[in-house]
Design an enzyme around this catalytic site. Structure first.
Site, PDB file in Angstrom:
ATOM      1  N   ASP A  79       0.837  -1.248   0.000  1.00 32.97           N
ATOM      2  CA  ASP A  79      -0.025  -0.004   0.071  1.00 32.97           C
ATOM      3  C   ASP A  79       0.683   1.333   0.045  1.00 32.97           C
ATOM      4  OD1 ASP A  79      -2.343   1.258   0.069  1.00 32.97           O
ATOM      5  OD2 ASP A  79      -3.131   0.577   1.986  1.00 32.97           O
ATOM      6  N   GLU A 120     -13.926   1.858  -0.074  1.00 32.84           N
ATOM      7  CA  GLU A 120     -13.479   2.381   1.330  1.00 32.84           C
ATOM      8  C   GLU A 120     -13.704   4.102   1.440  1.00 32.84           C
ATOM      9  OE1 GLU A 120      -9.148   2.202   1.319  1.00 32.84           O
ATOM     10  OE2 GLU A 120      -8.899   3.826  -0.041  1.00 32.84           O
TER      11      GLU A 120
END
Length: 655
Positions: free
Chosen positions: A409, A464
């Site tokens: 990430d 998200e």
């Protein structure tokens, strides 16, 4: 990967030391797209499709750090032309297990250590530079200036060259909105006045920065690149993001320092006569370099139960839910019951800044051993820079535990140095037989073919965002992404919300999130969105309470033998059929506008078929969770009229 290749022709157009002709003409196999190339004096090309000039002009060049200009001023030494027709068997079948790869190619080789290869497909045009210098070179800049038809409009995603998460809204606006003060990322889709769709992107991006466009307020797109980074701003551990956000400080006056003997990224102009044709174009995959892996048998796509979106918010258990061993064993039990092959352990399992140090409540060996007993693999989240600094010991430790993959990430850049990280990570993971899911990532650009263990990318404003805003992961976005972002490759949108709301009822709640739009839109995403590693974003408790929805989701494959676009319009609606073996799936979604669409089932084989469908309930315009499950018999002669509520969807399995 098995490939059958048929070379239709391979003709040298000029074997003499110099070729006198300086203008060349290249056509697509079906003859509908043609390219005129000026190879001397000023490198230019133009593209015609069905008789219309879809790209009136494109100027290309490359400037090296020593002042050398690769711009057509050099002598043409020879040209080579060939036609290729082959079938690519994809080890990870994102859209289709067999991919037709048919094109006509012209390679123009210059005397001064460089060449340019042009390819024309039935649905795309591509070109790339190649160099053959004995030593390394510095690329100061690359020119990619495109003229497009007057009156075109584009779907812009405004972006920062230096630091970009690739998670932006689409701004549909006239092309002259692109000014020198703005940059837009790829893929970039244009609507030409004649109705043609023109999409720009790139493939085989390695050891080089990503391409963006800026403009001057007219009809020309000017290619720009993030410069090579010299230094980064100093991170303070007392600030949020200290372990993950690495902003460039100073930069060099060039975009890449690289090998002198190499090929450069493909520049792609994809063409479609209507929006739906964009849904099944695999040109980015086809132009990726062939797989570097000899053995791909260990690469297993599938669904994954995810913890972070639902904030470990399980109920009805006798342990304290959170980032701990008991909670992850619970997720593993859930995954095992419902034939979900993986779970992800997201942020919290290791001490930030040191992947080799676990947090006290996590017994990683116990978790992975438990998963092995249950037939469920574990995928671990980590920050890219920490992984890069600890790559080999971390990968060895993960392999020792039996970890199946990594979710990496927060790269949030695509200058040359960070692009190179993607390749280092993919190679290291492959050596240890691990999957890779890149988050905080740029758009896919060919690496999925070269390293098929790279099984998904984020680079998308996914679900998200509903944890903190109602502006990004909207039904409008959901019916825009398949035509533009998904064109570049699969996307980890992370669908699966079981709390669903219309606009007036939506609230952004971080620890107990909901989705914008209806339940059936969430179900349809599993059919429409490409994602070989596909998340179930909600928590096990929520799914156990919604068994009908869960049963549909877990029966949807994550790879496909065939993709069949049915209908759609960018930003308005999408309808798509898929096939895996003898089972078909259909997904349809709309933006905030309710609509009726017709689904033509003529793609089915002859005979009667059993359909299980999920449609928006009669009250779905008031309550996003309202749906109806129905079963019926269908044949290939049927045409179904489907009603989609605002933010709605429709999904079916046909056996």
């Amino acid at each position: 990967m098995k490939k059958s290749i048929l070379l239709l022709s391979a003709a040298l157009l000029g074997c003499a030391p110099l070729v006198r002709a300086q203008d060349y003409h290249l056509s697509a196999p079906d003859g509908k797209t043609t390219v005129d190339i000026r190879a001397k004096g000023s490198l230019q090309l133009s593209v015609q499709h069905n008789g219309s000039a879809v790209v009136p002009g494109l100027r290309l060049a490359m400037e090296l750090g020593d002042g050398t200009a690769l711009n057509g001023e050099s002598k043409v030494r020879k040209t080579q032309k060939q036609s290729v027709k082959e079938t690519i068997q994809a080890p990870v079948a994102i859209k289709n297990s067999s991919i037709s790869n048919e094109y006509n190619e012209l390679r123009v080789q210059y005397r001064d250590h460089y060449a340019i290869t042009f390819r024309v497909y039935n649905d795309a045009v591509a070109y790339r530079f190649e160099t053959d210098f004995p030593d390394s070179i510095t690329v100061k800049n690359e020119t990619c200036d495109l003229q497009v038809p007057a009156g075109s409009e584009a779907f812009f995603q405004w972006a920062d060259l230096a630091f970009n998460s690739y998670e932006h809204l689409y701004d549909k606006a006239p092309l002259d909105s692109l000014t020198a003060s703005r940059n837009t990322q790829l893929p970039l889709l244009l609507n030409a006045p004649g109705g043609q769709k023109i999409l720009f992107t790139e493939s085989d991006l390695r050891d080089y920065p990503g391409l963006y466009f800026t403009g001057q307020g007219g009809q020309t797109l000017h290619g720009v690149f993030p410069p090579a980074v010299k230094t980064e701003r100093k991170n303070d551990p007392s600030d949020g993001g200290w372990d993950r956000n690495f902003y460039p400080g100073s930069t060099y006056d060039y975009i890449a320092r690289t090998a002198g003997k190499r090929s450069f990224p493909w520049r792609i102009i994809a063409l479609a006569d209507n929006d739906a044709r964009l849904l099944n174009n695999e040109i980015v995959y086809k132009l990726g370099a062939p797989s570097r892996l000899q053995d791909v048998s260990w690469i297993k796509p599938g669904q994954v139960a995810w913890d972070w979106w639902n904030h470990w918010n399980v109920t009805g258990v006798d342990f304290r839910a959170g980032v701990n061993t008991d909670t992850y064993k619970y997720y593993i039990d859930f995954a095992a019951r419902h034939r979900i092959p993986y779970i992800i352990m997201d942020e919290g399992w290791y001490k930030l800044g040191n992947i080799l140090e676990r947090t006290p409540d996590v017994d990683m060996k116990a978790i992975t051993d438990y998963g092995r007993q249950k037939g469920v693999g574990v995928i671990l989240w980590c920050v890219w820079r920490t992984l890069d600094e600890q790559m080999e010991p971390a990968m060895q430790l993960f392999a020792q535990w039996g970890v199946k993959g990594v979710k990496v990430d927060f790269m949030n850049r695509d200058d040359q140095a960070v692009v190179n990280f993607y390749w280092r990570c993919a190679e290291a993971a492959a050596r240890h037989h691990m999957l890779v899911d890149f988050h905080g990532a740029h758009k896919p650009a060919g690496i999925l073919r070269t390293y098929p263990n790279v099984i998904n990318f984020e680079g998308v404003a996914g679900l998200e965002n509903d944890k903190w805003t109602d502006k990004l992961a909207t039904p409008q976005m959901a019916v825009t992404l398949p035509y533009i972002r998904m064109f570049a490759g699969p996307m980890d949108y992370t669908p699966g919300a079981m709390r669903n709301a219309q606009q007036r009822d939506f609230a952004a709640i971080n620890d107990n999130p909901m989705s914008l739009g209806t339940r059936c839109q969430q179900l349809a995403m599993y059919v429409v969105f490409d994602a070989p590693l596909q998340m179930l974003a909600d928590n096990p408790t929520a799914y156990e309470n919604e068994k009908e929805s869960l049963d549909f989701i877990t029966r949807v494959p994550t790879t496909w033998d065939q993709t069949i676009p049915l209908d759609g319009k960018v930003g308005e609606y999408v309808a798509m059929a898929r096939r895996k073996g003898n089972t078909y799936f259909i997904g349809a979604m709309t933006n905030w506008t309710a609509r009726d669409i017709t689904l033509d089932l003529s793609f089915l084989p002859a005979g009667n078929h059993r359909m299980v469908l999920f449609r928006d309930g009669v009250n779905a315009d008031r309550n996003g969770t309202d749906y109806k499950r129905e079963e019926r018999s269908v044949t290939r002669n049927d045409k179904l009229t489907v009603h989609l509520a605002p933010g709605g969807g429709w999904a079916a399995r046909i056996e």
